[in-house]
Motif scaffolding. Structure first.
Motif, mmCIF file in Angstrom:
data_model
loop_
_atom_site.group_PDB
_atom_site.id
_atom_site.type_symbol
_atom_site.label_atom_id
_atom_site.label_comp_id
_atom_site.label_asym_id
_atom_site.label_seq_id
_atom_site.Cartn_x
_atom_site.Cartn_y
_atom_site.Cartn_z
ATOM 1 N N ALA A 139 31.271 -33.965 39.865
ATOM 2 C CA ALA A 139 31.318 -32.581 40.345
ATOM 3 C C ALA A 139 32.187 -31.693 39.469
ATOM 4 C CB ALA A 139 31.844 -32.547 41.780
ATOM 5 N N ALA A 140 32.641 -32.210 38.346
ATOM 6 C CA ALA A 140 33.608 -31.485 37.509
ATOM 7 C C ALA A 140 33.151 -30.087 37.135
ATOM 8 C CB ALA A 140 33.926 -32.295 36.249
ATOM 9 N N ASP A 141 31.846 -29.926 36.840
ATOM 10 C CA ASP A 141 31.350 -28.642 36.342
ATOM 11 C C ASP A 141 30.793 -27.746 37.450
ATOM 12 O OD1 ASP A 141 31.989 -29.352 33.718
ATOM 13 O OD2 ASP A 141 30.068 -30.374 33.448
ATOM 14 N N LEU A 142 30.838 -28.211 38.683
ATOM 15 C CA LEU A 142 30.328 -27.409 39.789
ATOM 16 C C LEU A 142 31.344 -26.367 40.225
ATOM 17 C CD1 LEU A 142 28.650 -30.160 42.017
ATOM 18 C CD2 LEU A 142 27.577 -28.688 40.287
ATOM 19 N N LEU A 143 30.863 -25.330 40.919
ATOM 20 C CA LEU A 143 31.743 -24.325 41.510
ATOM 21 C C LEU A 143 32.047 -24.709 42.952
ATOM 22 C CD1 LEU A 143 30.017 -21.101 40.149
ATOM 23 C CD2 LEU A 143 32.230 -22.031 39.426
ATOM 24 N N PRO A 144 33.166 -24.234 43.500
ATOM 25 C CA PRO A 144 33.549 -24.627 44.865
ATOM 26 C C PRO A 144 32.471 -24.419 45.914
ATOM 27 C CG PRO A 144 35.399 -23.589 43.785
ATOM 28 C CD PRO A 144 34.228 -23.453 42.846
ATOM 29 N N HIS A 145 31.688 -23.326 45.813
ATOM 30 C CA HIS A 145 30.690 -23.069 46.847
ATOM 31 C C HIS A 145 29.566 -24.103 46.839
ATOM 32 C CE1 HIS A 145 28.365 -21.090 43.567
ATOM 33 N NE2 HIS A 145 27.312 -21.405 44.317
ATOM 34 N N GLN A 146 29.494 -24.911 45.793
ATOM 35 C CA GLN A 146 28.465 -25.943 45.689
ATOM 36 C C GLN A 146 28.908 -27.282 46.283
ATOM 37 O OE1 GLN A 146 28.113 -25.236 41.345
ATOM 38 N NE2 GLN A 146 25.929 -24.926 41.725
ATOM 39 N N LEU A 147 30.121 -27.329 46.797
ATOM 40 C CA LEU A 147 30.685 -28.570 47.351
ATOM 41 C C LEU A 147 30.740 -28.510 48.869
ATOM 42 C CD1 LEU A 147 31.511 -28.914 44.371
ATOM 43 C CD2 LEU A 147 33.721 -29.792 45.170
ATOM 44 N N SER A 148 30.704 -29.677 49.478
ATOM 45 C CA SER A 148 30.912 -29.780 50.921
ATOM 46 C C SER A 148 32.385 -29.566 51.240
ATOM 47 C CB SER A 148 30.483 -31.164 51.414
ATOM 48 O OG SER A 148 31.360 -32.165 50.894
ATOM 49 N N GLY A 149 32.698 -29.431 52.538
ATOM 50 C CA GLY A 149 34.090 -29.230 52.944
ATOM 51 C C GLY A 149 34.988 -30.379 52.525
ATOM 52 N N GLY A 150 34.498 -31.593 52.716
ATOM 53 C CA GLY A 150 35.304 -32.758 52.332
ATOM 54 C C GLY A 150 35.530 -32.839 50.837
ATOM 55 N N MET A 151 34.509 -32.502 50.057
ATOM 56 C CA MET A 151 34.656 -32.517 48.597
ATOM 57 C C MET A 151 35.643 -31.449 48.140
ATOM 58 S SD MET A 151 30.669 -33.174 47.555
ATOM 59 C CE MET A 151 30.910 -33.344 45.787
ATOM 60 N N LYS A 152 35.622 -30.294 48.790
ATOM 61 C CA LYS A 152 36.591 -29.243 48.449
ATOM 62 C C LYS A 152 38.016 -29.726 48.695
ATOM 63 C CE LYS A 152 33.547 -25.327 49.476
ATOM 64 N NZ LYS A 152 33.278 -24.208 50.401
ATOM 65 N N GLN A 153 38.225 -30.427 49.810
ATOM 66 C CA GLN A 153 39.565 -30.926 50.102
ATOM 67 C C GLN A 153 39.986 -31.982 49.090
ATOM 68 O OE1 GLN A 153 41.112 -28.715 51.611
ATOM 69 N NE2 GLN A 153 41.942 -29.819 53.359
#
Length: 290
Positions: free
Chosen positions: A157-171
């Motif tokens: 997920a290194a190159d993704l933006l925050p809005h492209q991640l789930s809540g758990g991945m953001k944490q």
């Protein structure tokens, strides 16, 4: 009020059918870990005063995993803000590795309830941000970012933006950003409370795995008794009026290596007894015979 379990509390808890609690680990060496001495906090507005915290004495070893329980209004978040250096206590001192700590610095990392990632930066960019501000060279930043993204399982997920991640991945990204600065302590203020039940348990397991690998000191605020029993090597219970620590004990259910499922731990009779005891304390009373 002393954070140690006093003899009266220990006797009360040791009644038949109640969990037997032991005192927390011995105090940290004078020049290592985190030490809070007689921390009090009072807000004043004109002639009115509100005492939020009173007489907090606490020693945290460098490899502690401490969970803090207490009802709303008992000063848990204020205590976190004091340790973080965001808030100055009215009385008392905070020392980290022997030095007085009065303002935010890289020795203390904080993970909040919401990830607070920069939406315009990639996940790698978010993890690298603090390192870049600290002047870490680009090549070294890249190495550190890769290491901590791998630690939290976000390499892809290194190159993704925050809005492209789930809540758990953001944490997990927020945790990687915090750990990348290599702090002495990570403060976590109800970091999983906004997650659904399945994601929350996944994050709990992930955090335990990270702690087992890093052995960094974690100070974890939660309202969830089950979460404290599943995660904490040591558990503190706070009560309000003013906020103070009323019990501090080594969690007898804690395993240095988490080798059984959480469901198996929950099914343990001692888990049930401890849960009942802690709920009673949070409600402002001590357990009686079951």
């Amino acid at each position: 009020m002393s954070a140690q379990v006093d003899a009266a509390a220990a006797a009360a808890v040791a009644k038949p059918g109640s969990p037997a609690l032991s005192a927390p680990p011995s105090k940290a060496a004078k020049d290592t870990g985190i030490r809070l001495t007689d921390i009090s906090l009072t807000y004043r507005h004109g002639s009115s005063t509100l005492q939020v915290l009173q007489g907090i004495d606490l020693d945290l070893k460098p490899d502690e995993f401490v969970c803090v329980l207490g009802p709303s209004g008992c000063g848990k978040s204020s205590l976190v803000n004091i340790i973080a250096g965001y808030l100055e206590p009215t009385e008392g001192t905070v020392r980290i590795n022997g030095s007085i700590h009065t303002k935010p610095d890289p020795h203390v990392g904080v993970v909040f309830q919401h990830a607070n990632l920069f939406p315009w930066l990639s996940i790698a960019g978010n993890v690298a941000f603090g390192l870049r501000m600290a002047g870490v060279p680009r090549k070294e930043r890249k190495r550190i970012v890769a290491e901590y993204l791998a630690l939290v399982g976000l390499e892809e997920a290194a190159d993704l933006l925050p809005h492209q991640l789930s809540g758990g991945m953001k944490q997990r990204a927020a945790l990687a950003r915090t750990l990348a600065a290599e702090p002495s302590i990570v403060l976590m203020d109800e970091p999983f409370s906004a997650l659904d039940a399945l994601t929350r348990e996944s994050m709990q397991l992930h955090l335990r795995s990270i702690w087992q690998r890093t052995r960094i000191c974690i100070f974890f605020i939660t309202h969830d008794v089950d979460e404290a029993l599943l995660l904490g090597r040591r558990i503190l219970v706070m009560q309000p009026g003013p906020g103070r620590i009323v019990q501090d004990f080594a969690n007898p259910l804690f395993r240095e290596q988490l080798d059984v499922p959480f469901d198996e731990l929950r099914a343990n009779k001692e888990f049930t007894a401890l849960r009942r005891h802690l709920l009673a304390l949070i409600a402002g009373s001590r357990t009686t015979n079951d």
